[in-house]
Design a protein around this motif. Structure first.
Motif, PDB file in Angstrom:
ATOM      1  N   ARG A  28       0.825  -1.215   0.000  1.00 11.57           N
ATOM      2  CA  ARG A  28       0.000   0.000   0.000  1.00 11.57           C
ATOM      3  C   ARG A  28       0.855   1.260   0.000  1.00 11.57           C
ATOM      4  NH1 ARG A  28      -3.804  -1.870   4.543  1.00 11.57           N
ATOM      5  NH2 ARG A  28      -5.280  -3.172   3.434  1.00 11.57           N
ATOM      6  N   LYS A  29       1.902   1.281   0.838  1.00 14.75           N
ATOM      7  CA  LYS A  29       2.783   2.457   0.893  1.00 14.75           C
ATOM      8  C   LYS A  29       3.516   2.639  -0.431  1.00 14.75           C
ATOM      9  CE  LYS A  29       3.480   2.321   5.856  1.00 14.75           C
ATOM     10  NZ  LYS A  29       4.410   2.032   6.951  1.00 14.75           N
ATOM     11  N   LYS A  30       3.942   1.520  -1.004  1.00 18.18           N
ATOM     12  CA  LYS A  30       4.652   1.577  -2.284  1.00 18.18           C
ATOM     13  C   LYS A  30       3.727   2.113  -3.381  1.00 18.18           C
ATOM     14  CE  LYS A  30       7.310  -1.461  -5.322  1.00 18.18           C
ATOM     15  NZ  LYS A  30       7.726  -2.850  -5.560  1.00 18.18           N
ATOM     16  N   LYS A  31       2.470   1.717  -3.343  1.00 18.68           N
ATOM     17  CA  LYS A  31       1.504   2.166  -4.347  1.00 18.68           C
ATOM     18  C   LYS A  31       1.257   3.669  -4.259  1.00 18.68           C
ATOM     19  CE  LYS A  31      -3.176   1.248  -5.915  1.00 18.68           C
ATOM     20  NZ  LYS A  31      -4.424   0.551  -5.637  1.00 18.68           N
ATOM     21  N   LYS A  32       1.290   4.218  -3.050  1.00 13.05           N
ATOM     22  CA  LYS A  32       1.088   5.663  -2.886  1.00 13.05           C
ATOM     23  C   LYS A  32       2.261   6.473  -3.431  1.00 13.05           C
ATOM     24  CE  LYS A  32      -1.982   5.638   1.089  1.00 13.05           C
ATOM     25  NZ  LYS A  32      -2.146   6.035   2.501  1.00 13.05           N
ATOM     26  N   LYS A  33       3.466   5.926  -3.323  1.00 14.57           N
ATOM     27  CA  LYS A  33       4.663   6.653  -3.748  1.00 14.57           C
ATOM     28  C   LYS A  33       4.880   6.611  -5.259  1.00 14.57           C
ATOM     29  CE  LYS A  33       7.142   5.956   0.572  1.00 14.57           C
ATOM     30  NZ  LYS A  33       8.294   5.304   1.214  1.00 14.57           N
ATOM     31  N   VAL A  34       4.437   5.548  -5.901  1.00 11.38           N
ATOM     32  CA  VAL A  34       4.669   5.359  -7.333  1.00 11.38           C
ATOM     33  C   VAL A  34       3.787   6.315  -8.135  1.00 11.38           C
ATOM     34  CG1 VAL A  34       4.435   3.711  -9.211  1.00 11.38           C
ATOM     35  CG2 VAL A  34       5.365   2.980  -7.037  1.00 11.38           C
ATOM     36  N   LEU A  35       4.334   6.835  -9.239  1.00 15.48           N
ATOM     37  CA  LEU A  35       3.594   7.778 -10.063  1.00 15.48           C
ATOM     38  C   LEU A  35       3.024   7.167 -11.338  1.00 15.48           C
ATOM     39  CD1 LEU A  35       5.915  10.908  -9.745  1.00 15.48           C
ATOM     40  CD2 LEU A  35       3.790  10.438  -8.536  1.00 15.48           C
ATOM     41  N   SER A  36       3.709   6.196 -11.900  1.00 10.98           N
ATOM     42  CA  SER A  36       3.231   5.661 -13.185  1.00 10.98           C
ATOM     43  C   SER A  36       2.057   4.694 -12.970  1.00 10.98           C
ATOM     44  CB  SER A  36       4.364   4.937 -13.921  1.00 10.98           C
ATOM     45  OG  SER A  36       4.631   3.712 -13.314  1.00 10.98           O
ATOM     46  N   LEU A  37       1.141   4.724 -13.906  1.00 10.71           N
ATOM     47  CA  LEU A  37      -0.057   3.889 -13.801  1.00 10.71           C
ATOM     48  C   LEU A  37       0.244   2.407 -13.983  1.00 10.71           C
ATOM     49  CD1 LEU A  37      -2.669   6.052 -15.715  1.00 10.71           C
ATOM     50  CD2 LEU A  37      -2.501   5.662 -13.265  1.00 10.71           C
ATOM     51  N   ASP A  38       1.238   2.097 -14.816  1.00 12.21           N
ATOM     52  CA  ASP A  38       1.594   0.691 -15.032  1.00 12.21           C
ATOM     53  C   ASP A  38       2.120   0.053 -13.745  1.00 12.21           C
ATOM     54  OD1 ASP A  38       0.855   0.747 -17.680  1.00 12.21           O
ATOM     55  OD2 ASP A  38       2.860   1.349 -18.378  1.00 12.21           O
ATOM     56  N   GLU A  39       2.971   0.782 -13.041  1.00 14.36           N
ATOM     57  CA  GLU A  39       3.510   0.254 -11.788  1.00 14.36           C
ATOM     58  C   GLU A  39       2.405   0.125 -10.735  1.00 14.36           C
ATOM     59  OE1 GLU A  39       6.948   2.351 -10.426  1.00 14.36           O
ATOM     60  OE2 GLU A  39       7.853   2.373 -12.407  1.00 14.36           O
ATOM     61  N   LYS A  40       1.502   1.103 -10.692  1.00 16.71           N
ATOM     62  CA  LYS A  40       0.389   1.021  -9.749  1.00 16.71           C
ATOM     63  C   LYS A  40      -0.489  -0.193 -10.042  1.00 16.71           C
ATOM     64  CE  LYS A  40      -0.167   5.732  -8.207  1.00 16.71           C
ATOM     65  NZ  LYS A  40      -1.078   6.783  -7.840  1.00 16.71           N
ATOM     66  N   ARG A  41      -0.701  -0.459 -11.327  1.00 15.83           N
ATOM     67  CA  ARG A  41      -1.501  -1.609 -11.717  1.00 15.83           C
ATOM     68  C   ARG A  41      -0.818  -2.917 -11.303  1.00 15.83           C
ATOM     69  NH1 ARG A  41      -1.882  -1.034 -17.363  1.00 15.83           N
ATOM     70  NH2 ARG A  41      -2.815   0.977 -16.925  1.00 15.83           N
ATOM     71  N   ASP A  42       0.511  -2.971 -11.458  1.00 17.94           N
ATOM     72  CA  ASP A  42       1.249  -4.168 -11.048  1.00 17.94           C
ATOM     73  C   ASP A  42       1.160  -4.375  -9.536  1.00 17.94           C
ATOM     74  OD1 ASP A  42       1.977  -4.663 -13.650  1.00 17.94           O
ATOM     75  OD2 ASP A  42       3.928  -3.664 -13.467  1.00 17.94           O
ATOM     76  N   ILE A  43       1.285  -3.297  -8.796  1.00 18.46           N
ATOM     77  CA  ILE A  43       1.195  -3.396  -7.333  1.00 18.46           C
ATOM     78  C   ILE A  43      -0.207  -3.819  -6.915  1.00 18.46           C
ATOM     79  CG2 ILE A  43       1.333  -2.081  -5.181  1.00 18.46           C
ATOM     80  CD1 ILE A  43       3.546  -0.412  -6.556  1.00 18.46           C
ATOM     81  N   GLN A  44      -1.220  -3.307  -7.607  1.00 14.66           N
ATOM     82  CA  GLN A  44      -2.601  -3.684  -7.299  1.00 14.66           C
ATOM     83  C   GLN A  44      -2.826  -5.177  -7.573  1.00 14.66           C
ATOM     84  OE1 GLN A  44      -4.833  -1.862  -5.760  1.00 14.66           O
ATOM     85  NE2 GLN A  44      -6.301  -3.533  -5.807  1.00 14.66           N
ATOM     86  N   ARG A  45      -2.215  -5.687  -8.630  1.00 18.17           N
ATOM     87  CA  ARG A  45      -2.317  -7.122  -8.917  1.00 18.17           C
ATOM     88  C   ARG A  45      -1.654  -7.946  -7.829  1.00 18.17           C
ATOM     89  NH1 ARG A  45      -0.961  -6.096 -14.861  1.00 18.17           N
ATOM     90  NH2 ARG A  45      -3.009  -5.839 -15.781  1.00 18.17           N
ATOM     91  N   GLN A  46      -0.525  -7.452  -7.311  1.00 18.17           N
ATOM     92  CA  GLN A  46       0.141  -8.156  -6.211  1.00 18.17           C
ATOM     93  C   GLN A  46      -0.732  -8.162  -4.962  1.00 18.17           C
ATOM     94  OE1 GLN A  46       3.911  -6.245  -5.670  1.00 18.17           O
ATOM     95  NE2 GLN A  46       4.754  -6.987  -7.606  1.00 18.17           N
ATOM     96  N   LEU A  47      -1.402  -7.040  -4.711  1.00 19.53           N
ATOM     97  CA  LEU A  47      -2.312  -6.982  -3.568  1.00 19.53           C
ATOM     98  C   LEU A  47      -3.472  -7.956  -3.742  1.00 19.53           C
ATOM     99  CD1 LEU A  47      -2.562  -3.183  -2.709  1.00 19.53           C
ATOM    100  CD2 LEU A  47      -1.982  -5.003  -1.137  1.00 19.53           C
ATOM    101  N   GLN A  48      -4.010  -8.027  -4.933  1.00 14.04           N
ATOM    102  CA  GLN A  48      -5.131  -8.921  -5.191  1.00 14.04           C
ATOM    103  C   GLN A  48      -4.715 -10.388  -5.186  1.00 14.04           C
ATOM    104  OE1 GLN A  48      -6.823  -7.530  -8.838  1.00 14.04           O
ATOM    105  NE2 GLN A  48      -8.058  -5.959  -7.829  1.00 14.04           N
ATOM    106  N   ALA A  49      -3.425 -10.646  -5.383  1.00 15.37           N
ATOM    107  CA  ALA A  49      -2.935 -12.020  -5.367  1.00 15.37           C
ATOM    108  C   ALA A  49      -2.832 -12.576  -3.944  1.00 15.37           C
ATOM    109  CB  ALA A  49      -1.580 -12.096  -6.055  1.00 15.37           C
ATOM    110  N   LEU A  50      -2.837 -11.695  -2.949  1.00 12.45           N
ATOM    111  CA  LEU A  50      -2.802 -12.152  -1.558  1.00 12.45           C
ATOM    112  C   LEU A  50      -4.109 -12.864  -1.228  1.00 12.45           C
ATOM    113  CD1 LEU A  50      -1.281  -9.001   0.188  1.00 12.45           C
ATOM    114  CD2 LEU A  50      -0.120 -11.110  -0.416  1.00 12.45           C
ATOM    115  N   PRO A  51      -4.096 -13.769  -0.259  1.00 17.96           N
ATOM    116  CA  PRO A  51      -5.330 -14.482   0.094  1.00 17.96           C
ATOM    117  C   PRO A  51      -6.441 -13.524   0.523  1.00 17.96           C
ATOM    118  CG  PRO A  51      -3.448 -15.482   1.176  1.00 17.96           C
ATOM    119  CD  PRO A  51      -2.956 -14.236   0.518  1.00 17.96           C
TER     120      PRO A  51
END
Length: 100
Positions: A28-51
């Motif tokens: 979550r903290k990493k997602k707030k700091k990142v500016l590009s949408l592609d990186e945010k999307r990748d981080i969101q996928r990682q979050l959704q991959a958690l149980p």
């Protein structure tokens, strides 16, 4: 009294939440700091991959004695039924029953 299977399921969710709390907060903290949408999307996928059950919003607060999931007082970890019985019996310090 709540079913044992529901209580055990809740305990399992608590264990999962504790296990993945650090990872979830880091992402979550990493997602707030990142500016590009592609990186945010990748981080969101990682979050959704958690149980799914590792999310803190899926936890219920249950009564300490009966396991009842509704009508709980946070300060005492008791449901309203047990709270009322204990208050009438003067077993809870600082609680007085008001009567008119």
């Amino acid at each position: 009294m709540a079913k044992k299977s529901l209580i055990e399921r809740e305990k399992k969710r608590q264990r999962l939440e504790r296990k993945y709390r650090v990872i979830r907060d880091f992402l979550r903290k990493k997602k707030k700091k990142v500016l590009s949408l592609d990186e945010k999307r990748d981080i969101q996928r990682q979050l959704q991959a958690l149980p799914r059950n590792s999310a803190p919003t899926r936890l219920h607060q249950r009564c300490f004695l009966t396991g009842r999931p509704r009508g709980n007082y946070r300060d005492f970890f008791l449901c309203r039924h047990v709270f009322r019985k204990k208050a009438h019996a003067c077993l809870l310090p600082g609680i007085t029953k008001s009567s008119w």
